[in-house]
Design an enzyme around this catalytic site. Sequence first.
Site, PDB file in Angstrom:
ATOM      1  N   ASP A  57      -0.054  -4.860   3.909  1.00 57.54           N
ATOM      2  CA  ASP A  57       1.177  -4.073   3.983  1.00 57.54           C
ATOM      3  C   ASP A  57       1.608  -3.997   5.434  1.00 57.54           C
ATOM      4  O   ASP A  57       0.825  -3.638   6.300  1.00 57.54           O
ATOM      5  CB  ASP A  57       0.968  -2.657   3.416  1.00 57.54           C
ATOM      6  CG  ASP A  57       2.299  -1.960   3.143  1.00 57.54           C
ATOM      7  OD1 ASP A  57       3.223  -2.087   3.979  1.00 57.54           O
ATOM      8  OD2 ASP A  57       2.423  -1.314   2.102  1.00 57.54           O
ATOM      9  N   LEU A 114      12.591  -7.923  -3.520  1.00 54.25           N
ATOM     10  CA  LEU A 114      12.653  -9.169  -4.266  1.00 54.25           C
ATOM     11  C   LEU A 114      12.131 -10.342  -3.453  1.00 54.25           C
ATOM     12  O   LEU A 114      11.406 -11.195  -3.953  1.00 54.25           O
ATOM     13  CB  LEU A 114      14.110  -9.423  -4.670  1.00 54.25           C
ATOM     14  CG  LEU A 114      14.381 -10.698  -5.455  1.00 54.25           C
ATOM     15  CD1 LEU A 114      13.665 -10.668  -6.773  1.00 54.25           C
ATOM     16  CD2 LEU A 114      15.877 -10.881  -5.661  1.00 54.25           C
ATOM     17  N   ALA A 160       0.850  -1.201   0.000  1.00 52.86           N
ATOM     18  CA  ALA A 160       0.000   0.000   0.000  1.00 52.86           C
ATOM     19  C   ALA A 160       0.879   1.242   0.000  1.00 52.86           C
ATOM     20  O   ALA A 160       0.592   2.217   0.665  1.00 52.86           O
ATOM     21  CB  ALA A 160      -0.921  -0.001   1.213  1.00 52.86           C
ATOM     22  N   ARG A 172       8.453 -10.417  -3.399  1.00 53.42           N
ATOM     23  CA  ARG A 172       7.943 -10.674  -4.750  1.00 53.42           C
ATOM     24  C   ARG A 172       8.040 -12.147  -5.088  1.00 53.42           C
ATOM     25  O   ARG A 172       7.129 -12.753  -5.639  1.00 53.42           O
ATOM     26  CB  ARG A 172       8.758  -9.885  -5.776  1.00 53.42           C
ATOM     27  CG  ARG A 172       8.411  -8.426  -5.840  1.00 53.42           C
ATOM     28  CD  ARG A 172       9.206  -7.773  -6.957  1.00 53.42           C
ATOM     29  NE  ARG A 172       8.693  -6.449  -7.252  1.00 53.42           N
ATOM     30  CZ  ARG A 172       9.392  -5.325  -7.124  1.00 53.42           C
ATOM     31  NH1 ARG A 172      10.640  -5.366  -6.735  1.00 53.42           N
ATOM     32  NH2 ARG A 172       8.832  -4.170  -7.411  1.00 53.42           N
ATOM     33  N   CYS A 189      12.939 -23.452 -15.258  1.00 55.29           N
ATOM     34  CA  CYS A 189      12.708 -22.648 -14.059  1.00 55.29           C
ATOM     35  C   CYS A 189      12.429 -23.579 -12.883  1.00 55.29           C
ATOM     36  O   CYS A 189      11.493 -24.370 -12.939  1.00 55.29           O
ATOM     37  CB  CYS A 189      11.524 -21.712 -14.287  1.00 55.29           C
ATOM     38  SG  CYS A 189      10.980 -20.844 -12.817  1.00 55.29           S
ATOM     39  N   ASP A 236       8.176  -3.708  -2.765  1.00 55.61           N
ATOM     40  CA  ASP A 236       9.453  -3.015  -2.870  1.00 55.61           C
ATOM     41  C   ASP A 236      10.640  -3.942  -2.742  1.00 55.61           C
ATOM     42  O   ASP A 236      11.757  -3.495  -2.675  1.00 55.61           O
ATOM     43  CB  ASP A 236       9.561  -1.958  -1.785  1.00 55.61           C
ATOM     44  CG  ASP A 236       9.815  -2.583  -0.435  1.00 55.61           C
ATOM     45  OD1 ASP A 236       9.466  -3.762  -0.249  1.00 55.61           O
ATOM     46  OD2 ASP A 236      10.375  -1.900   0.435  1.00 55.61           O
ATOM     47  N   ARG A 273       4.073  11.340  -2.579  1.00 60.40           N
ATOM     48  CA  ARG A 273       3.479  10.578  -3.672  1.00 60.40           C
ATOM     49  C   ARG A 273       2.421   9.594  -3.204  1.00 60.40           C
ATOM     50  O   ARG A 273       1.642   9.122  -4.021  1.00 60.40           O
ATOM     51  CB  ARG A 273       4.571   9.856  -4.457  1.00 60.40           C
ATOM     52  CG  ARG A 273       5.345   8.868  -3.638  1.00 60.40           C
ATOM     53  CD  ARG A 273       6.679   8.562  -4.315  1.00 60.40           C
ATOM     54  NE  ARG A 273       7.341   7.486  -3.604  1.00 60.40           N
ATOM     55  CZ  ARG A 273       7.928   7.623  -2.421  1.00 60.40           C
ATOM     56  NH1 ARG A 273       7.926   8.805  -1.818  1.00 60.40           N
ATOM     57  NH2 ARG A 273       8.502   6.604  -1.828  1.00 60.40           N
ATOM     58  N   CYS A 322      38.054  -6.698  -0.337  1.00 62.61           N
ATOM     59  CA  CYS A 322      39.249  -5.853  -0.328  1.00 62.61           C
ATOM     60  C   CYS A 322      38.984  -4.480  -0.926  1.00 62.61           C
ATOM     61  O   CYS A 322      39.641  -3.509  -0.575  1.00 62.61           O
ATOM     62  CB  CYS A 322      40.408  -6.561  -1.008  1.00 62.61           C
ATOM     63  SG  CYS A 322      40.075  -6.910  -2.724  1.00 62.61           S
TER      64      CYS A 322
HETATM   65 ZN   LIG Z   1       9.044 -19.932 -13.643  1.00 60.00          ZN
END
Ligand SMILES: [Zn+2]
Lengths: 651, 322
Positions: free
Chosen positions: A42, A113, A19, A116, A429, A111, A53, A167
């Site tokens: 959320d 990964l 949201a 998601r 996949c 927002d 926004r 390093c």
């Molecule tokens: Zn897939």
Amino acid sequence: MADSHLQAVKGAKVLMVGAGGIGCELLKTLALSGFEDIHIIDMDTIEVSNLNRQFLFRQSHVGQSKAKVARDAVLKFKPHINIKPYHANVKSPEFNVEFFKQFSVVLNGLDNLDARRHVNRLCLAAQVPLVESGTTGYLGQVTVHVKGKTECYECQPKPTPKSYPVCTITSTPSKFVHCVVWAKDLLFAKLFGDKSQDNDLNIRPSDDGNTSKNPEDVFERSSDENAEKYGRRIHDHVFGYNIELALANDETWKNRKKPSPIYIKDVLPDKSLQRNGHLENCTSEDMPISTMPTLGLKNPQDIWSLAENAEVFLESLRLFIEKRDKDIGNLIFDKDDQLAVEFVTAAANIRASSFGIPMHSLFEAKGIAGNIVHAVATTNAIIAGLIVIEAIKILQCDFHNCRMSYCLEHPSRKMLLMPVEPFEANKSCYVCSEQTLLLEINTWTTKLRDFVEKIIRNILGMNLPIVMHGANLIYEDGDDIEEDIATNYARNLDKVLAELPSQVTNGTVLTVEDLQQELTCNINIKHREEFDEEKHPDGMVLSGWSGHLNDNKVASNKENDISSAPSAAADAENPDGPDVVPEKPHSGSKRKISEVEESSDNSENPSSKPNLPDRENPHQVDDSNSGDDDDVVMLVALPEAGKKKRVQTAD
Amino acid sequence: MDGEELTAQQTALYDRQIRVWGVDAQKRLSKANVLVSGLNGTVAEFCKNIVLAGVGSLTLMDDRLVTENATHANFLITAEESKLSGRSLAEVYCNSLREFNPMVHVSVEKGDLHYFDGNFFDKFDIVIISGYSLKVKKLINSKCRERQKRIAFYTVECRGSCGEIFVDLQNYTYAQKKSDGTIECHMEYPSLEDAISIPWRDLPKKTTKTYFAMRVLEYFESSQYGKLCQTSDFSLPHVLESRKVLCDEQGLSESHLPDALLNRLVAAGAREYPPVCAILGGFLGQEVIKAISGKGDPIKNFFYFDAADGKGIIEDISPPSK
Ligand SMILES: [Zn+2]
């Protein structure tokens, strides 16, 4: 809107995840478009920097649940519809496959990964179509994922967060971002964070032995040492002494510009800091503790001089010790912590100065350190509109006309909004097809813990994994595990693979499962002893899912994640996700940041760069947005065009 | 743009967008004055975007009264407002928009824009109109052009799943970002009248069909039949007739403008499709921000979105340069 639209929309029950920036726009557009049953998850609360926004929120809402405030705001102009808010993490167990099954379509405005990928798996398991989205600045994208019809969200491997070789951070920074990572993940963590964490701050002199003092003791403040004296000592240790030590190693500087040590007496010759008299009165209850007013620094856009940086460094250290003593030892860098941002900016600038790297303003340093993502309302509004258009097609079972859409900053073939036909599922996949993965690993030196954290959690993205060797359970995560079994698992975690009760050696096939995500993977173990340390610092190579994974991708940013906010935020967009900038140099892959295709995980961030379907020139990348320094730009590679079949041909 | 700095409050609120367009652009925004006349769902989206972005002032014009009917696609009108008769659209929009960002001065101007004299326009940097007849659009466009000061002029229309934005920045100079720095770029825009008087036979073959469709509807609406009514049965034959007239006159084959597209537009009538409003309002907001800040390539001079194919297309329809 045609009647058939209206019918499809009225009867639909939709789930929105997030949201935030996209979420606010999406909830509004859904409600205006006639949707009457909207559930919204959320875990986040409202912050000031959202208000430019996320138009459903006001100043007075700061601190409240985004999902709940968004609901109330929409009901004001669209009463009598059902909006059900959940102030919770989408990864929590209540949102299981059964929960997802009640929806006609799931709409993501996330927002990060992690979340998601999690939602993708639940949608696959529940067989619910998913519309995925992301924005960064003027760029945005919407993709459609329908099991059996299109690719899933993870069919194209998502690059792991950017990271740097250790390093580079500890010894040979060449960009400002390296200095920020050093200041935040090493120095800040060392001084104010959990003392038990590993920390590579002190470079080890090559000829060990002639340092009389144990480097660990250097950071302890003795009881008779005041804050200012301590600050000067720390300054000289990290910016002076450590640089001298590094300079002693000629090999390092053969092809590099040598850094110059910086000592406080040269920068601030007068004995003590010049402070405005009314210092102690400055910090009232509602004002955050800050060095800037007392040092006369007003504009966060200004680049401070070296002397000003030194003053901020000393003063912020002093304020931590004198005003925030109780925080010391458990601080984690937070971009909203003004004093922490000031300290990190100053430290990064002093280090940059030492290495001949241009210094930056607090505003810029904050953006880099906090992985703050560029975000504007207009792109979110456009993307939300596109999500609704796709959702309505799905509800009408008009899959044939579903499109992925890319919002561009510069037109490509006259287009600013470019539709692309969805791709077919990737047969290799591991998420949406049954694919056995191959893991090359040293079974005699790698602990189960590393396997679980770096492979299962970070790369495979599982939340509550179970690891099985045939019928034997090796490891399991969850709340309801009996105590003695849990102890057993904990013991297993510290064992190397080959010494587990049920030995994992060359040729073993492990089954890894996440019951919540209803995802199972088989992993073939191949014993290997030699690894290129730069390429595979973790000593593991996972393959079999796509060529992309073979190299460079074993970067974890969760383990020892010393600097980021919770990464599993079911948040809509605030850029708190850990990553445009590497969190953890330890696990650094060799890849340079500019080569990294995507920052997977920040706010309204597209999961891939617009993939321009230019027939004549299929590899064309609209690169025109990369005017920024490449450290902050989130570039994404085009999927290899040849590899993929479009589901259908466009006109 | 030195001089006044942004306040700490502005810096905190606008943090994320300053990271997109920079401090100078933000300062310019906060000094810009925008006029909007003709309020509807698309314009509401635009107003929201520009108020959030932090323009200096926004002036709203639309004396039509709020009716319950108007609320079907408007997030600026609360359920209670729609029942309280007697307030104008501009007043109701104004109240809601003020809440979005207390730092923006939002106000109402009564009257019909096309009766205002040129001096009135001097108060604004940007003028946006929606829902007007072609005649009035041309008139307001020319009033903007007559002023000494450069006033950017835009029209925006949403017809069902299709939308159109027209941009007239007159003589516009801006900073174009190149890989090796920025260069000054100059563009000449034609007026709406000059743009649409280019005979169709002279336009490139690939010009979007929506451009022609919009002109046909404009022509139809300026004819005796007036506005499109909700019942397409009545309008469609007349719209098809308008197509024939224009195509014959301007040398374009009627087959270039398929029945299906016109049918779809006619069926939508004056109705707006909320996702399309959001998309048009988003692009219009971006364009206005670009025009104020002088940063970024602006659209020249038409933009089209059609939800049916998902394309957002820029068309440059300008007379050949002299
Ligand atoms: Zn897939």
